[in-house]
Every structure is written in C-alpha cells, then in structure tokens.
Design a protein around this motif. Sequence first.
Motif, PDB file in Angstrom:
ATOM      1  N   PRO B 129      -4.181  -0.325  10.659  1.00 57.28           N
ATOM      2  CA  PRO B 129      -4.137  -1.762  10.943  1.00 57.28           C
ATOM      3  C   PRO B 129      -4.113  -2.579   9.662  1.00 57.28           C
ATOM      4  CG  PRO B 129      -6.340  -0.947  11.319  1.00 57.28           C
ATOM      5  CD  PRO B 129      -5.523   0.223  10.840  1.00 57.28           C
ATOM      6  N   ARG B 130      -4.088  -3.860   9.847  1.00 56.95           N
ATOM      7  CA  ARG B 130      -3.995  -4.797   8.734  1.00 56.95           C
ATOM      8  C   ARG B 130      -5.105  -4.597   7.703  1.00 56.95           C
ATOM      9  NH1 ARG B 130      -4.831 -10.977   8.761  1.00 56.95           N
ATOM     10  NH2 ARG B 130      -4.792 -11.367   6.543  1.00 56.95           N
ATOM     11  N   ALA B 131      -6.332  -4.409   8.174  1.00 55.20           N
ATOM     12  CA  ALA B 131      -7.470  -4.375   7.256  1.00 55.20           C
ATOM     13  C   ALA B 131      -7.313  -3.285   6.206  1.00 55.20           C
ATOM     14  CB  ALA B 131      -8.772  -4.182   8.025  1.00 55.20           C
ATOM     15  N   ASN B 132      -6.940  -2.072   6.640  1.00 54.15           N
ATOM     16  CA  ASN B 132      -6.827  -0.973   5.682  1.00 54.15           C
ATOM     17  C   ASN B 132      -5.690  -1.198   4.695  1.00 54.15           C
ATOM     18  OD1 ASN B 132      -7.845  -0.156   8.302  1.00 54.15           O
ATOM     19  ND2 ASN B 132      -8.235   1.786   7.291  1.00 54.15           N
ATOM     20  N   ARG B 133      -4.733  -2.033   5.080  1.00 54.33           N
ATOM     21  CA  ARG B 133      -3.611  -2.295   4.178  1.00 54.33           C
ATOM     22  C   ARG B 133      -3.943  -3.398   3.179  1.00 54.33           C
ATOM     23  NH1 ARG B 133       1.786  -1.127   7.605  1.00 54.33           N
ATOM     24  NH2 ARG B 133       0.879  -0.067   9.392  1.00 54.33           N
ATOM     25  N   LEU B 134      -5.134  -3.967   3.317  1.00 53.91           N
ATOM     26  CA  LEU B 134      -5.619  -5.010   2.400  1.00 53.91           C
ATOM     27  C   LEU B 134      -4.628  -6.162   2.255  1.00 53.91           C
ATOM     28  CD1 LEU B 134      -7.185  -2.865  -0.501  1.00 53.91           C
ATOM     29  CD2 LEU B 134      -8.286  -3.676   1.562  1.00 53.91           C
ATOM     30  N   ILE B 135      -4.087  -6.600   3.383  1.00 54.35           N
ATOM     31  CA  ILE B 135      -3.098  -7.675   3.359  1.00 54.35           C
ATOM     32  C   ILE B 135      -3.776  -9.033   3.161  1.00 54.35           C
ATOM     33  CG2 ILE B 135      -1.350  -8.874   4.762  1.00 54.35           C
ATOM     34  CD1 ILE B 135      -0.436  -6.087   3.976  1.00 54.35           C
ATOM     35  N   SER B 136      -3.172  -9.855   2.331  1.00 57.16           N
ATOM     36  CA  SER B 136      -3.690 -11.207   2.075  1.00 57.16           C
ATOM     37  C   SER B 136      -3.490 -12.112   3.277  1.00 57.16           C
ATOM     38  CB  SER B 136      -2.943 -11.847   0.902  1.00 57.16           C
ATOM     39  OG  SER B 136      -3.156 -11.158  -0.277  1.00 57.16           O
ATOM     40  N   GLY B 137      -4.280 -13.179   3.299  1.00 58.35           N
ATOM     41  CA  GLY B 137      -4.029 -14.228   4.277  1.00 58.35           C
ATOM     42  C   GLY B 137      -5.202 -14.512   5.180  1.00 58.35           C
ATOM     43  N   GLN B 138      -4.970 -15.392   6.126  1.00 60.63           N
ATOM     44  CA  GLN B 138      -5.981 -15.753   7.108  1.00 60.63           C
ATOM     45  C   GLN B 138      -6.038 -14.663   8.173  1.00 60.63           C
ATOM     46  OE1 GLN B 138      -7.729 -18.688   6.807  1.00 60.63           O
ATOM     47  NE2 GLN B 138      -6.343 -20.383   6.443  1.00 60.63           N
ATOM     48  N   ARG B 139      -6.932 -14.843   9.134  1.00 63.62           N
ATOM     49  CA  ARG B 139      -7.047 -13.820  10.185  1.00 63.62           C
ATOM     50  C   ARG B 139      -6.807 -14.433  11.564  1.00 63.62           C
ATOM     51  NH1 ARG B 139     -11.322  -9.956  10.209  1.00 63.62           N
ATOM     52  NH2 ARG B 139     -12.657 -11.674  10.839  1.00 63.62           N
ATOM     53  N   LYS B 243       3.395  -4.687  -6.339  1.00 62.77           N
ATOM     54  CA  LYS B 243       3.940  -6.044  -6.405  1.00 62.77           C
ATOM     55  C   LYS B 243       4.722  -6.200  -7.704  1.00 62.77           C
ATOM     56  CE  LYS B 243       1.993  -8.271  -2.854  1.00 62.77           C
ATOM     57  NZ  LYS B 243       0.557  -8.468  -2.824  1.00 62.77           N
TER      58      LYS B 243
END
Lengths: 478, 435
Positions: B129-139, B243
């Motif tokens: 999921p998103r959390a493990n991918r350490l994606i930036s942004g709001q939730r 990046k």
Amino acid sequence: MPITTQDQKKQKTAHYDIIIIGAGSVGCAIARKFTLEGARVLTLEKGTDILDGASKGNSAILHTGFDAPPDSIEQSCIADSYQEFMLLRDKLHLPLMKTGALLLAWTDDEADQLDSILQQAHYNHVNDAQRLSAKVILNKEPQLASHVKAGIYIPKESLIDPWTTPFVYMHQAIENGAQLICSCEVSNGKFDGEKWQLETNQGKFKATTVINCAGLYGDLIDQQLLGWSAFQIKPRKGQFLVYDTPANRLIHSIILPIPNKISKGVVICQTIFGKLLVGPTAEDQDDREDTSVTTETLQMLQKKGEELLPALANESINASYAGIRPATQFKDYQIHYHNKKNYMSVAGIRSTGLTAALGIANYVFKQLQKEKSLYSPLDTIIYPKKLNQIAECETRDWQKEGNQGIVCHCERVTEREVATALEDSHLPINSLDALKRRTRVTMGRCQSFYCSARLAEITETYFKRPIALDIGQGKENE
Amino acid sequence: MNKDIIQPPEQCNVAIIGAGPSGLAAATELKKLGVESVIVLEREAQAGGIPRHCMHSPFGLREFKRLYNGKTYANELSRRAIKNGVIICLKSSVIAINKGGILELSTPTGIRTLIAQKVIICTGIRETPRANRLISGQRPMGVLTSGALQSIIHLKHKKPFQRPVIIGTEMVSFSSLLSCRYAGIQPVAMLEKNARITAKWGLQILAKLLGVPIFYKTCLDNIIGKKEVEAVKINIGCAAVKKNSEAIKKVLPCDGVIFTGEFIAESSLLRMGHLDVDPSTGNPVIDQFGRCSDNDYFATGNMTHPVETAGYCWKQGRQTAKQVYASLKGELDQYQRRIHIISTNPIIKYIIPQILTLTVKGDYQSGKHITMNGFQIRVSKAVKGRLSIRSGAKTLVQKKINSLPERRINLEFPSSILSEKDDADIPLQLHFENR
C-alpha cells in the motif's frame, strides 16, 4: 445525527454557563470539568468529529513533565494531570501502558547535557529519574545500537490511548448533561457586558463565559471575538512513521533523544495499539491544515530509526502520518483570562496537550472560580460504563463472545465494534476518520486491502462522504 | 448468518490457514489421500480467496479443464473441497501460531484453541500500500490498492471514485483497468517507472483500447487533496525509483489513486510467531518439501512466491498436500540437516526454497518423496547473466538467464550439494554475474 429544527430552537434560546470552542483533547477535558462542577456546558466543534484538529496526530505519551520548562504553567498542568489521570483511570477505564522512558545520549556532547536534564527533572519533582550507564541501558534494551553513551531513566513516563482518553472525557461530560455540536463553526460573537452571543453556521448560541480551545485556530478565534490575540499560532508539523506489530517487540521503553530548543526530537516508542512509532519531526509551516508527509522526511525517519534500533531495518512499515502542534511564539502555554469579557483563551498547547488536559481543565476552572461561582458541583456524578477498548493492554472485542467475526483483520476489529461505534448516540460518526479513531479499522498493515469492501457496505448510510457509491448510482449521475 | 458457520473443533490431523486456491487444493488432496480430519480456517465470511473478486477469465483451465471467471472458480474450489469432506470454518481468524501445532483462533463466539498434527499456512499475498512506498502528500480518501478496488466493485457492486490514476503496470494493474471499465470508471493514466510495462508485452494495447495513456519512466511524486484526492503530482522522466532533479513535474487532476501490485507475502502470523521469515521479503523460509523452520508447519501458495496465478498456486497446494501426507506418516523425519541458500547479490529478489534439508547421509531428494521441482528465483530488475549455486568455490549448478522483473526463473536442484567435506553443513551461495 442531524440536528432537528426543534433541537435547534431549544439550543438557540438556551443560555449556557460555558461555551467551549473546539473539541480537541483539551476542550473535551474542560467540558468534563465544568460539567461535573455543575455548569451548563456547550462545546462547539468545527470538524465533523471531536479530535479532528491538532489532537488527531500525537505520540500518545503520558508525560511526567520531567523536561518541561521549570515553573511553567505547562509543567504544573502536566504534574497535576498525571496525578489526576492515575486517580481517574480505574473509574473511567482509561488504558495505560507503564513502559518508562530512556532519554539517551548518543555522543559525548549529548552525554554532557545529561546532568542538567536530571537536575531539571528533580527540580520538576520527578524524583525517580535516574542516570544509567550504557551497560545498564543495553541490558534493559538489548536491541538498541551499541554506541549509546549514557542516559536517564524516567520510570513513570507511560503510553496512553490518544483517542479513547479524550473520547471518554467528552462521553462523561455528555452523560452528565453537557452538549456537543460538531460541524459547527463560530463566525462571530458579541459580549454585551453580561453574556456572550456566538454566531455559527448552525445558528446563535448564548453563554455567560466563552472558553477558546480552538487549537490551531486559537489566535483567529481571539481576534474574531476579542479583536486581538496575545499570541500567534505557529503551526509546527510532525511526521511519524508507524512500524507493524512485529516491530514492537524490539523495544519496551520510550526512547527519547536529548531535546533541543524547538522540540523533544525524534522518539521511538511502542504505541498502545501494538505498533512501533518513530517521530515526530518539527517543521514550522504557515498552513494550519497541511498534514502532508514527504518521502524524504519519512526516509530520514526510517534512517534515524535504524540508526538507533538497527533491527528496524527488517521490519515493515505500517503507516505514516503527520500531526500539527499549535505552537506559538512563546515557550509556555498561553492561558489568558480576559475577566472583563468573561473570556478565556487556552492556547499554545503543543505536544503535551493529551497528557496535560486534566490539569489544564483544573487550572482553567480555578482561574474562573476566582471571579464567581454561579454553579455548584453535581450531587451525583455519572461515570460512563466501560466503552469498547481498542488498546492492546485491554481485553478487545475479538476475544469476546458474540463479536460477529472480525472485519478488519490487521487490527482485529470486529463487526460488533464497528456497529456499536456507528450507533453511538452521544458522539455520532459520520466519517471514516471518526470510525478509525473509535475502532482502529483500516489502520493496519494492509491499509484496507482486505476490509474496505465490507466497510463500504456497513458504513454506507453513515458517512457524509461514503467510501464508495453504488455502481448504478454513479451511472445515473453521469 | 452465524448459524451457517461451522465452529472449529479442538483437534484435527491437518489445519490449513486460508481458503484460497492453494489452501483448498491442499485440503481436497489431503482428503483424497485419506486423511481423516482436515480443517480449513478462513477469516473471511466466504471461502475462495482473492479469485472471489477477480471477474476476469481465465480461471480453472489447469484444474478443471474449464473456463471460469474468478468468482465461479472460487465457488467451484470450495464446492469440491466440501464434497471431498473438507471442513471449512469461516470467520475463523488465526491469531497466533505456536509450537506443537497449537493455533489460537478468534471466532464469532470468542477465543478458541485448535491443536493440529500438521499445519499448512497459505495466507496469500497483498499489495504494497501507499504507506510502505513512503509516498508524499496528504491522506485523503480514495487512495487504495487494486485488491480493495476489485473487492469493492465485484463483491459489493460499488465504486469509490470516477477518474483515478493507476500506479504500476503489472498483470493486476491491467486487471484493475478491466474492473474500472466494468464499473464505469475512467482512469486518467497508468504510471510506470520503467521504460516498458511490467506485465507481459502486449497488454499495453488493452490500455490503449480503453483510452488510458501509460506514462513510462514516470513516478508518483505527491498526492494532493485533504479530504478527497484532487490531483497527483507526477515525475516524468524519473530514473527508476530514484528521484531525478531534472525530471519534469506535472500535476495530473484525478479523484483517486490505485496502487497496484508489488505483492508481498501476508506473513504477519509467522513474523509474530516462532517461524523463520526471510527478513528482506517477508516470505516464509521453507525447505524443498515446503516445510517451515518448525517441521509441523508448511507454507504454500502465493505467500511463498509473490505472485503466481491461481492455477499455479492450486497445483502447488496439491503438491504440498502430498508432502504433508508423507510428513504425517513420519517419512520426512529423516530430513533434518538444514542447508541455507544465501543470496549474495541484491539483484536477486528472492529464492525458494531457502533451505534444503538433508538426511544424515546427505540426500535431500530421494526418489520416493515428492519435493519441489527446483529453485524458483526472481530478480528485481531486467538482467542478463549467469545464475549459479555454489558451495564454497565449487559451482554445483548454473544457468544463463535473460529476465525481466516479476518473471519466474527456474533453476534445477543440484544433484549433490555436499562438497568433499561431507559433514560440513555450510550454506550454499546463490551467485549472479552480469553479462
């Protein structure tokens, strides 16, 4: 639950002793205090649920105040609150995990600061704080990186449930007669020399005294109602990384760094929900709402965590989040009584608000008592019956008969728990965030891979913004 | 609802954790082999596992010589299991596994204990999921995995958004495209960090037919939106995961984000229990029989090799059942010397089995006992070169490879793994040399 016209009429004509603006940790505790002291209390919350602002993202530590600024209001509120929490926790069924904390020095420079920190702790009456050698520390926490120099052990620092605790305060307030209105934003107000009339998006409300507990909006509410504010809110964001359950066996104590001037620094601790937390950062920003996380910072936290606790490298991350502390330009809490205006500002409650809430409530009550006593304590105080427990140190619903099966497998949340939370008449739920705070649904490792379909079904008629719409419904709208 | 649910007994011969394709196949096979009590513990209210919400075909070709969609296939698997005498206990979550085959369960009637002679763990996989991918942004709401999306669409007939962006181009990403089409959802784009899709070549045409552009060499930078997704910021021209400051950032309006693939083993039961888990992948550590580090426990299905098709898992489940059957009769007891296979190159995503267990004489593959066919290996990026298994300086077996990520690489077991010093149970090394 929508407010009926009849209710609204009643509220508009009713005159309250106290209106509290903001139902965060502090607002909830103050609502409880004044209600039990006999006041007619109304709490107005801008969010759709209590704890929707700064209170939703903290590190859930019950602080002793060992490192609080000496002789500050903060220190006295923390100390008072700690004692009161211990007295109340059986009666109110407040979960607590006694972990103790280790404040650790990782360099010689840091080690040099330990003596003055210990002195401060003792000055703050945290007399059981003691210095430990690296050997003793590693013996206590063998998974820590071996380059630790020395540390201070603070046995009474503990973990609490950041959501159930203020939730119970508000529950008790409501059961004893207080009122709470959510999604209610104060837009203006007038004081006529005797009473306040507040204008909101849900109508006008009258009260003798207004207590501003608006957290991140504290200064703006002051400006709106008083025309000026003694402080300015400086939002300070803190990002956290949450590791999955297996990681929480790596450490028992709360691992604290040597604090710097801005914040307490990055903490590693278990959570009462059985996870492991690394954070927060301290990032000043202008935005009062922006709780975004950033890849770079989360990677930094990950690195920091692995540096202090090398075994974390093999553990998986569960979630990340950010909270915003309502800091001000001052170090201490900003509690100001404007006695000519029957107005109290309770602001600048940064990271210690959850801990200090009961103490702050007592402090605020005493300040107001000096001036007048319009009400007398309730003859019989109702203590709410034990609510559903979501902390791991309590018996959870999945362990009990009749739970109807588990819906969120990662966090072991049962169908019955969700149904009970959705039907709560005191604090109705109308968002997934609110349901998360009552039950922990979707907060686990899968981040709703397994449970979102079932949740979308159960919560269908409850949320303002449903998890999903019927496929047919969407098509008709097109 | 609860009256249909069978309560787990206190004891059984074999307990199987998870009623997906591999679990149901193993259970059915064990009954066919004559094992008396075979219990499948399923935490959901329905058996069948992931295929329940895969509406697409083909399912069942290998198993039933029929063409099914996922839902019918899942029903068919459980029907056949029950017909053969398997007991499926629904809404029974295994909370903890312990030595001696002692399982702690949470059921609608509270906590129970089940003692099994042998346990097969086949709890499957989930997406990163998103959390493990350490994606930036709001939730905001509306950020989910394709598993969640497909179960919302196909099990509950609902849709969470209208114009999402799809992250990834694995098989499951294209399966999500089809689910979106079914629900009347029009994805705005698919993002792929590499220069080509991860799924087998040709599937990009499906995206084209459905009018969904694929942005190659593009990463997700940031999720924008507080309560609901408003847009995503993307990094066009990013070099793989890293990046690149020269990358062009662009805002892509959308109302949802679907994280697809990057499957990982749902192995938290093992992680929290006494069984060994491969620390870097989370896969259970197993030997050539599928046995875990405690010989009473076996693991099979996708959790041992994220990710293969349902048919593949079904076949593996049957094979594991035969090994469990041999183990019940004590025939595997002679295989006790554990030789680890250690990978020396980060390009290797995983190898299974990670252990070969030997008899006292050094056999690990006697003709009588069915084992896996050989090693299965995956690499983390496109590579050309030579794979080898070595014991010290001696190469035991080798193979030239030219592989993309997420492709199964087979490598035969060496005929003998013992070096001159027969008694030295030193680990074997899996080597990779670039060409």
